[in-house]
Design a protein around this motif. Structure first.
Motif, PDB file in Angstrom:
ATOM      1  N   LYS A  38      -7.243  -2.516 -21.930  1.00  0.00           N
ATOM      2  CA  LYS A  38      -8.673  -2.342 -22.190  1.00  0.00           C
ATOM      3  C   LYS A  38      -9.539  -2.955 -21.091  1.00  0.00           C
ATOM      4  N   THR A  39      -9.128  -4.126 -20.604  1.00  0.00           N
ATOM      5  CA  THR A  39      -9.998  -4.878 -19.690  1.00  0.00           C
ATOM      6  C   THR A  39      -9.786  -4.551 -18.213  1.00  0.00           C
ATOM      7  N   VAL A  40      -8.555  -4.258 -17.801  1.00  0.00           N
ATOM      8  CA  VAL A  40      -8.273  -4.049 -16.374  1.00  0.00           C
ATOM      9  C   VAL A  40      -9.032  -2.842 -15.802  1.00  0.00           C
ATOM     10  N   PRO A  41      -9.076  -1.670 -16.471  1.00  0.00           N
ATOM     11  CA  PRO A  41      -9.852  -0.555 -15.893  1.00  0.00           C
ATOM     12  C   PRO A  41     -11.317  -0.887 -15.656  1.00  0.00           C
ATOM     13  N   ILE A  42     -11.922  -1.684 -16.548  1.00  0.00           N
ATOM     14  CA  ILE A  42     -13.331  -2.047 -16.382  1.00  0.00           C
ATOM     15  C   ILE A  42     -13.483  -3.081 -15.271  1.00  0.00           C
ATOM     16  N   THR A  43     -12.569  -4.057 -15.228  1.00  0.00           N
ATOM     17  CA  THR A  43     -12.638  -5.095 -14.200  1.00  0.00           C
ATOM     18  C   THR A  43     -12.425  -4.516 -12.809  1.00  0.00           C
ATOM     19  N   LEU A  44     -11.508  -3.552 -12.699  1.00  0.00           N
ATOM     20  CA  LEU A  44     -11.197  -2.984 -11.392  1.00  0.00           C
ATOM     21  C   LEU A  44     -12.378  -2.205 -10.821  1.00  0.00           C
ATOM     22  N   MET A  45     -13.219  -1.635 -11.682  1.00  0.00           N
ATOM     23  CA  MET A  45     -14.398  -0.916 -11.200  1.00  0.00           C
ATOM     24  C   MET A  45     -15.415  -1.868 -10.578  1.00  0.00           C
ATOM     25  N   LYS A  46     -15.440  -3.116 -11.014  1.00  0.00           N
ATOM     26  CA  LYS A  46     -16.417  -4.084 -10.520  1.00  0.00           C
ATOM     27  C   LYS A  46     -15.944  -4.786  -9.252  1.00  0.00           C
ATOM     28  N   GLU A  47     -14.642  -4.718  -8.963  1.00  0.00           N
ATOM     29  CA  GLU A  47     -14.106  -5.422  -7.815  1.00  0.00           C
ATOM     30  C   GLU A  47     -13.964  -4.488  -6.622  1.00  0.00           C
ATOM     31  N   ASN A  48     -14.054  -5.080  -5.447  1.00  0.00           N
ATOM     32  CA  ASN A  48     -13.925  -4.312  -4.205  1.00  0.00           C
ATOM     33  C   ASN A  48     -12.448  -4.217  -3.826  1.00  0.00           C
ATOM     34  N   GLU A  49     -11.693  -3.453  -4.619  1.00  0.00           N
ATOM     35  CA  GLU A  49     -10.258  -3.326  -4.408  1.00  0.00           C
ATOM     36  C   GLU A  49      -9.827  -1.909  -4.741  1.00  0.00           C
ATOM     37  N   SER A  50      -9.002  -1.330  -3.893  1.00  0.00           N
ATOM     38  CA  SER A  50      -8.515   0.028  -4.108  1.00  0.00           C
ATOM     39  C   SER A  50      -7.354   0.017  -5.092  1.00  0.00           C
ATOM     40  N   LEU A  51      -7.020   1.201  -5.600  1.00  0.00           N
ATOM     41  CA  LEU A  51      -5.889   1.317  -6.510  1.00  0.00           C
ATOM     42  C   LEU A  51      -4.577   0.996  -5.811  1.00  0.00           C
ATOM     43  N   ALA A  52      -4.465   1.381  -4.530  1.00  0.00           N
ATOM     44  CA  ALA A  52      -3.238   1.098  -3.785  1.00  0.00           C
ATOM     45  C   ALA A  52      -3.033  -0.409  -3.623  1.00  0.00           C
ATOM     46  N   SER A  53      -4.111  -1.136  -3.293  1.00  0.00           N
ATOM     47  CA  SER A  53      -4.010  -2.583  -3.157  1.00  0.00           C
ATOM     48  C   SER A  53      -3.677  -3.239  -4.490  1.00  0.00           C
ATOM     49  N   TYR A  54      -4.299  -2.756  -5.557  1.00  0.00           N
ATOM     50  CA  TYR A  54      -4.007  -3.279  -6.896  1.00  0.00           C
ATOM     51  C   TYR A  54      -2.536  -3.069  -7.261  1.00  0.00           C
ATOM     52  N   ASN A  55      -2.010  -1.881  -6.939  1.00  0.00           N
ATOM     53  CA  ASN A  55      -0.623  -1.583  -7.285  1.00  0.00           C
ATOM     54  C   ASN A  55       0.357  -2.457  -6.490  1.00  0.00           C
ATOM     55  N   ARG A  56       0.042  -2.713  -5.218  1.00  0.00           N
ATOM     56  CA  ARG A  56       0.915  -3.582  -4.419  1.00  0.00           C
ATOM     57  C   ARG A  56       0.956  -4.995  -4.994  1.00  0.00           C
ATOM     58  N   LYS A  57      -0.210  -5.523  -5.381  1.00  0.00           N
ATOM     59  CA  LYS A  57      -0.237  -6.863  -5.974  1.00  0.00           C
ATOM     60  C   LYS A  57       0.484  -6.887  -7.317  1.00  0.00           C
ATOM     61  N   ARG A  58       0.323  -5.828  -8.082  1.00  0.00           N
ATOM     62  CA  ARG A  58       0.969  -5.749  -9.401  1.00  0.00           C
ATOM     63  C   ARG A  58       2.486  -5.789  -9.262  1.00  0.00           C
ATOM     64  N   ILE A  59       3.030  -5.034  -8.330  1.00  0.00           N
ATOM     65  CA  ILE A  59       4.477  -5.004  -8.136  1.00  0.00           C
ATOM     66  C   ILE A  59       4.977  -6.345  -7.602  1.00  0.00           C
ATOM     67  N   ALA A  60       4.222  -6.952  -6.688  1.00  0.00           N
ATOM     68  CA  ALA A  60       4.660  -8.214  -6.089  1.00  0.00           C
ATOM     69  C   ALA A  60       4.644  -9.362  -7.091  1.00  0.00           C
ATOM     70  N   GLU A  61       3.697  -9.352  -8.033  1.00  0.00           N
ATOM     71  CA  GLU A  61       3.543 -10.478  -8.949  1.00  0.00           C
ATOM     72  C   GLU A  61       4.366 -10.342 -10.229  1.00  0.00           C
ATOM     73  N   TYR A  62       4.631  -9.125 -10.678  1.00  0.00           N
ATOM     74  CA  TYR A  62       5.242  -8.935 -11.993  1.00  0.00           C
ATOM     75  C   TYR A  62       6.636  -8.311 -11.942  1.00  0.00           C
ATOM     76  N   TYR A  63       7.121  -7.988 -10.753  1.00  0.00           N
ATOM     77  CA  TYR A  63       8.445  -7.382 -10.638  1.00  0.00           C
ATOM     78  C   TYR A  63       9.298  -8.198  -9.667  1.00  0.00           C
ATOM     79  N   THR A  64      10.596  -8.179  -9.915  1.00  0.00           N
ATOM     80  CA  THR A  64      11.522  -8.907  -9.061  1.00  0.00           C
ATOM     81  C   THR A  64      11.939  -8.040  -7.883  1.00  0.00           C
ATOM     82  N   THR A  65      12.222  -8.684  -6.765  1.00  0.00           N
ATOM     83  CA  THR A  65      12.714  -7.975  -5.583  1.00  0.00           C
ATOM     84  C   THR A  65      14.233  -8.028  -5.596  1.00  0.00           C
ATOM     85  N   PRO A  66      14.923  -6.889  -5.734  1.00  0.00           N
ATOM     86  CA  PRO A  66      16.386  -6.906  -5.815  1.00  0.00           C
ATOM     87  C   PRO A  66      16.996  -7.348  -4.497  1.00  0.00           C
ATOM     88  N   PRO A  67      18.105  -8.094  -4.530  1.00  0.00           N
ATOM     89  CA  PRO A  67      18.759  -8.513  -3.281  1.00  0.00           C
ATOM     90  C   PRO A  67      19.392  -7.330  -2.573  1.00  0.00           C
TER      91      PRO A  67
END
Length: 515
Positions: A38-67
């Motif tokens: 509910k909150t992320v779509p509204i927050t993302l509209m107010k921030e100066n950040e693209s969807l691609a940048s958001y997706n890169r941060k999302r993967i880096a912070e919430y997913y593990t990097t396989p060896p």
């Protein structure tokens, strides 16, 4: 863990307790993810950040990097020493393709050279790679294999942590907001053509692109503001006002008008309270910015806090909530007078609808009037139809820049409303004729036009006087009101801006000057 302590039961086994803890964690995770959706779509509209940048941060912070895999790469191809097809012929063909910088489809080439098997294309590709052919260069289809990343988990390794929504889910949420009317995209306005030049192998090609701005109709903006502010408005119904006594009426009026004639009749007090509580004051603001080498204009509307309309609450800053700006117009537009004048038709269309009142949820009509424009000096001067820059720095009073340090002169200069400027502009002949091509400046007028303008203003003209003297005389009459670039023949009350006034900036503070 805290959750585990709450669920501990002496009569349950360890396996049951562990399962209960995991179920509780899953419920908490689900609730958090629902809130993020509910909150992320509204927050993302107010921030100066693209969807691609958001997706890169999302993967880096919430997913593990396989060896990196340490396994030996498996090969599904046969031993090339015992194949039946002509290896030399195939290699010669592939080397010619590599030299000519062409592309191949491996399965098609394999079939042409008699290679059999359901994975014949894979067999041929591995054979070419082992013999020094750059398979990535000549492959017609390149497939990038993405390694699937696992979500990070809570301690224990059973339940994954809550993850923000994907970009697909965000775009889907935006679409639902647009379809439901929660997010308004407005209507097209102010078409603009951009010409670009491209060098196509020595040939210059010209490409014209038509770009349109977006405008949220003023009626829709007013409706959204009323929907948001209605909780903080008085909006007494007719029945409630009719049932109020003289003391209640006077107490309600003293909130916004401490000194008034107490001898007026009950009907006049009721009409005064109705008008005051049901009339909001609007203010416009606009400014320019450069984005990627192109000029853009942003225009907003906000309501001015009025104690007669809105409640007073020390616990909540109602004024901050009420005066929050709302986007009205955003378009590709330079800061020149000609480009800004191109938006006048779209704005006039909205101003003419201010006569239509809005209806609140309790059935009370709400009227809106435009009283102020707040902005920097060039924008303020444009709104008043006065000269941008020049020797008359203040469009509100017409004081010359050389006399601004003279406090006695500055304080004696009378502040002029938009009605005063309008009357000054149409006092002659030229102000009654709309200029649709470019602004009309006094220094650009011919000597005969200046004589006709002075005669229309009932100023005695000496035909022997040179042009410089006549121009100075006309400039002293008009002061900063040098240009006429909109349809001044329209009456201001038709556009519902007859009560508009200038805000005056002094000592880096904004003071509203009402007329």
């Amino acid at each position: 863990m805290l959750i585990e302590h709450k669920i501990v039961d002496k009569h349950k086994s360890k396996a049951d307790i562990k399962k209960a803890v995991e179920d509780t964690m899953k419920k908490c995770k689900k609730n958090i993810e629902n809130e993020l959706d509910k909150t992320v779509p509204i927050t993302l509209m107010k921030e100066n950040e693209s969807l691609a940048s958001y997706n890169r941060k999302r993967i880096a912070e919430y997913y593990t990097t396989p060896p990196a895999s340490k396994k030996k790469k498996m090969s599904h191809s046969p031993n090339f020493d015992g194949v039946q097809w002509d290896k030399e012929e195939v290699l010669q063909y592939l080397r010619e393709v590599e030299t000519k910088d062409e592309k191949v489809v491996w399965s098609t080439v394999a079939q042409e050279h008699g290679i059999e098997g359901h994975n014949k294309g894979q067999i041929l590709k591995e054979f070419a790679a082992k013999n020094g052919i750059n398979t990535a260069k000549i492959s017609a289809c390149t497939i990038t294999k993405h390694t699937r990343k696992a979500k990070k988990k809570f301690p224990g390794g059973k339940v994954s942590i809550p993850v923000p929504p994907t970009t697909e889910a965000i775009t889907s949420a935006w679409k639902k907001m647009v379809d439901s009317g929660e997010l308004m995209l407005g209507v097209p306005c102010s078409p603009y053509t951009i010409t670009s030049y491209k060098n196509d192998k020595g040939r210059i090609t010209v490409e014209n692109k038509k770009i349109e701005g977006r405008k949220i109709p003023l009626h829709d903006v007013r409706s959204k503001l009323l929907e948001k502010q209605e909780t903080y408005m008085h909006l007494y119904s007719d029945s409630k006002i009719e049932g109020m006594g003289i003391d209640e009426l006077q107490s309600a009026i003293k909130v916004f008008r401490p000194h008034f004639d107490a001898t007026v009749s009950m009907e006049e007090l009721k009409a005064m309270l109705k008008t005051a509580q049901r009339t909001r004051t609007l203010a416009f603001w606009h400014d320019h910015a450069t984005i990627l080498g192109h000029g853009y204009i942003l225009m907003t509307v906000h309501v001015i806090y009025d104690a007669a309309v809105f409640m007073q609450d020390k616990a909540h800053n109602i004024q901050t909530i009420v005066e929050e700006p709302y986007i009205y117009l955003f378009a590709l537009n330079s800061s020149t007078i000609e480009d800004q004048a191109g938006l006048i038709a779209d704005r006039v269309e909205c101003l003419s609808g201010l006569n239509d009142p809005l209806i609140a949820s309790n059935g009370v009509p709400v009227h809106d009037v435009i009283r102020f424009f707040v902005g920097d000096h060039p924008a303020q001067q444009f709104e008043g139809g006065t000269q941008v820059g020049g020797i008359y720095k203040c469009g509100a009073c017409g004081c010359k820049d050389k006399l601004m340090d003279d406090q006695a002169h500055s304080l004696n200069c009378k502040t002029r409303s938009l009605t005063d400027l309008h009357a000054l502009a149409i006092g002659g002949k030229l102000g009654k004729v709309p200029c649709k091509v470019k602004p009309l400046y006094v220094p650009d007028l011919l000597v005969n036009d200046i004589r006709k303008e002075l005669t229309a203003r009932k100023v005695a003209v000496d035909t022997t006087q040179p042009r410089d003297v006549l121009q100075k005389t006309l400039q002293e009459i008009l002061q900063a009101n040098f240009q006429v670039y909109f349809h001044l023949a329209l009456k201001l009350n038709v556009l519902n801006i007859s009560r508009s006034a200038y805000p005056e900036k002094k000592r880096k503070q904004l003071n509203y000057v009402q007329q």
